[in-house]
Design a protein around this motif. Structure first.
Motif, PDB file in Angstrom:
ATOM      1  N   ILE A   1       3.634  23.492  13.033  1.00  0.00           N
ATOM      2  CA  ILE A   1       3.582  22.057  13.328  1.00  0.00           C
ATOM      3  C   ILE A   1       2.928  21.839  14.696  1.00  0.00           C
ATOM      4  CG2 ILE A   1       4.960  19.978  13.743  1.00  0.00           C
ATOM      5  CD1 ILE A   1       6.941  21.043  11.629  1.00  0.00           C
ATOM      6  N   GLN A   2       3.247  22.694  15.662  1.00  0.00           N
ATOM      7  CA  GLN A   2       2.621  22.611  16.996  1.00  0.00           C
ATOM      8  C   GLN A   2       1.108  22.674  16.904  1.00  0.00           C
ATOM      9  OE1 GLN A   2       3.677  25.526  19.917  1.00  0.00           O
ATOM     10  NE2 GLN A   2       5.806  24.832  20.051  1.00  0.00           N
TER      11      GLN A   2
ATOM     12  N   ARG B   1      -0.898  22.071  14.371  1.00  0.00           N
ATOM     13  CA  ARG B   1      -1.468  20.887  13.722  1.00  0.00           C
ATOM     14  C   ARG B   1      -1.382  19.670  14.641  1.00  0.00           C
ATOM     15  NH1 ARG B   1      -5.246  18.456  11.402  1.00  0.00           N
ATOM     16  NH2 ARG B   1      -4.717  17.069   9.681  1.00  0.00           N
ATOM     17  N   LEU B   2      -0.276  19.544  15.374  1.00  0.00           N
ATOM     18  CA  LEU B   2      -0.123  18.430  16.315  1.00  0.00           C
ATOM     19  C   LEU B   2      -1.224  18.469  17.373  1.00  0.00           C
ATOM     20  CD1 LEU B   2       1.330  16.000  17.537  1.00  0.00           C
ATOM     21  CD2 LEU B   2       2.911  17.603  18.646  1.00  0.00           C
ATOM     22  N   ARG B   3      -1.513  19.639  17.909  1.00  0.00           N
ATOM     23  CA  ARG B   3      -2.595  19.773  18.902  1.00  0.00           C
ATOM     24  C   ARG B   3      -3.924  19.267  18.327  1.00  0.00           C
ATOM     25  NH1 ARG B   3      -0.576  23.391  22.885  1.00  0.00           N
ATOM     26  NH2 ARG B   3       0.976  24.782  22.005  1.00  0.00           N
ATOM     27  N   GLU B   4      -4.237  19.687  17.098  1.00  0.00           N
ATOM     28  CA  GLU B   4      -5.469  19.251  16.446  1.00  0.00           C
ATOM     29  C   GLU B   4      -5.506  17.729  16.297  1.00  0.00           C
ATOM     30  OE1 GLU B   4      -5.518  21.184  12.657  1.00  0.00           O
ATOM     31  OE2 GLU B   4      -5.803  23.177  13.520  1.00  0.00           O
ATOM     32  N   LEU B   5      -4.388  17.163  15.834  1.00  0.00           N
ATOM     33  CA  LEU B   5      -4.329  15.714  15.607  1.00  0.00           C
ATOM     34  C   LEU B   5      -4.472  14.935  16.909  1.00  0.00           C
ATOM     35  CD1 LEU B   5      -1.453  15.596  12.977  1.00  0.00           C
ATOM     36  CD2 LEU B   5      -3.889  15.165  12.562  1.00  0.00           C
ATOM     37  N   LEU B   6      -3.822  15.399  17.974  1.00  0.00           N
ATOM     38  CA  LEU B   6      -3.898  14.694  19.259  1.00  0.00           C
ATOM     39  C   LEU B   6      -5.325  14.735  19.804  1.00  0.00           C
ATOM     40  CD1 LEU B   6      -0.539  15.785  20.929  1.00  0.00           C
ATOM     41  CD2 LEU B   6      -1.086  13.570  19.903  1.00  0.00           C
ATOM     42  N   LEU B   7      -5.989  15.874  19.713  1.00  0.00           N
ATOM     43  CA  LEU B   7      -7.382  15.969  20.179  1.00  0.00           C
ATOM     44  C   LEU B   7      -8.302  15.082  19.350  1.00  0.00           C
ATOM     45  CD1 LEU B   7      -7.568  19.803  20.883  1.00  0.00           C
ATOM     46  CD2 LEU B   7      -7.688  17.971  22.585  1.00  0.00           C
ATOM     47  N   GLU B   8      -8.068  15.059  18.043  1.00  0.00           N
ATOM     48  CA  GLU B   8      -8.855  14.235  17.124  1.00  0.00           C
ATOM     49  C   GLU B   8      -8.711  12.745  17.477  1.00  0.00           C
ATOM     50  OE1 GLU B   8      -7.804  13.508  12.604  1.00  0.00           O
ATOM     51  OE2 GLU B   8      -8.509  15.573  12.911  1.00  0.00           O
ATOM     52  N   LYS B   9      -7.479  12.301  17.645  1.00  0.00           N
ATOM     53  CA  LYS B   9      -7.231  10.884  17.941  1.00  0.00           C
ATOM     54  C   LYS B   9      -7.722  10.526  19.338  1.00  0.00           C
ATOM     55  CE  LYS B   9      -5.714   6.885  16.706  1.00  0.00           C
ATOM     56  NZ  LYS B   9      -6.349   6.143  15.611  1.00  0.00           N
TER      57      LYS B   9
END
Length: 133
Positions: free
Chosen positions: A35-36, A38-46
């Motif tokens: 989950i960590q 994927r969260l990193r990827e999502l935060l960078l994407e957003k």
């Protein structure tokens, strides 16, 4: 991740940074390795999508630390709202175990501190000296 001190737009030169921290609901330790990541990827994407730069990120099992640089048109509240809302929606879709453990992924609260290159004392001294010019 940017290294320049200032950012320039058509009408503005700025250096605005925020240290942001938030936690999962009930401070549960749900941000485990898969989950960590994927969260990193999502935060960078957003962050890219909304025009901010994440200078530093640390995701721990029970909270998230970010150092972000943003334009003057983006309030800290709006930045946190965008990052938390987007990441919560996607993570809860991709990891159904989060839905069963928590009513919502994130708490409503967060910590924010502005971070700059120049100290408060320096700014106060500079402004005080302006009346003598």
């Amino acid at each position: 991740m940017a290294t320049k001190r200032w950012t320039c737009s058509r009408t503005t030169v700025y250096n605005i940074g925020y240290h942001l921290i938030w936690c999962p609901k009930y401070r549960r330790k749900v941000l485990e390795e898969h989950i960590q990541n994927r969260l990193r990827e999502l935060l960078l994407e957003k962050a890219y999508e909304i025009g901010i730069t994440i200078e530093k990120m640390e995701v721990l099992p029970d909270h998230v630390h970010l150092f972000v640089k943003s334009p003057p048109t983006a309030s800290p509240h709006w930045i946190v709202q965008q990052l938390k809302g987007y990441s919560s929606r996607i993570l809860r879709q991709e990891f159904p175990e989060l839905k069963s453990r928590l009513p919502t992924l994130w708490t409503r609260s967060y910590y924010c501190e502005s971070v700059g290159h120049i100290s408060q004392k320096s700014v106060e001294k500079y402004i005080e000296q302006q009346k003598n010019v």
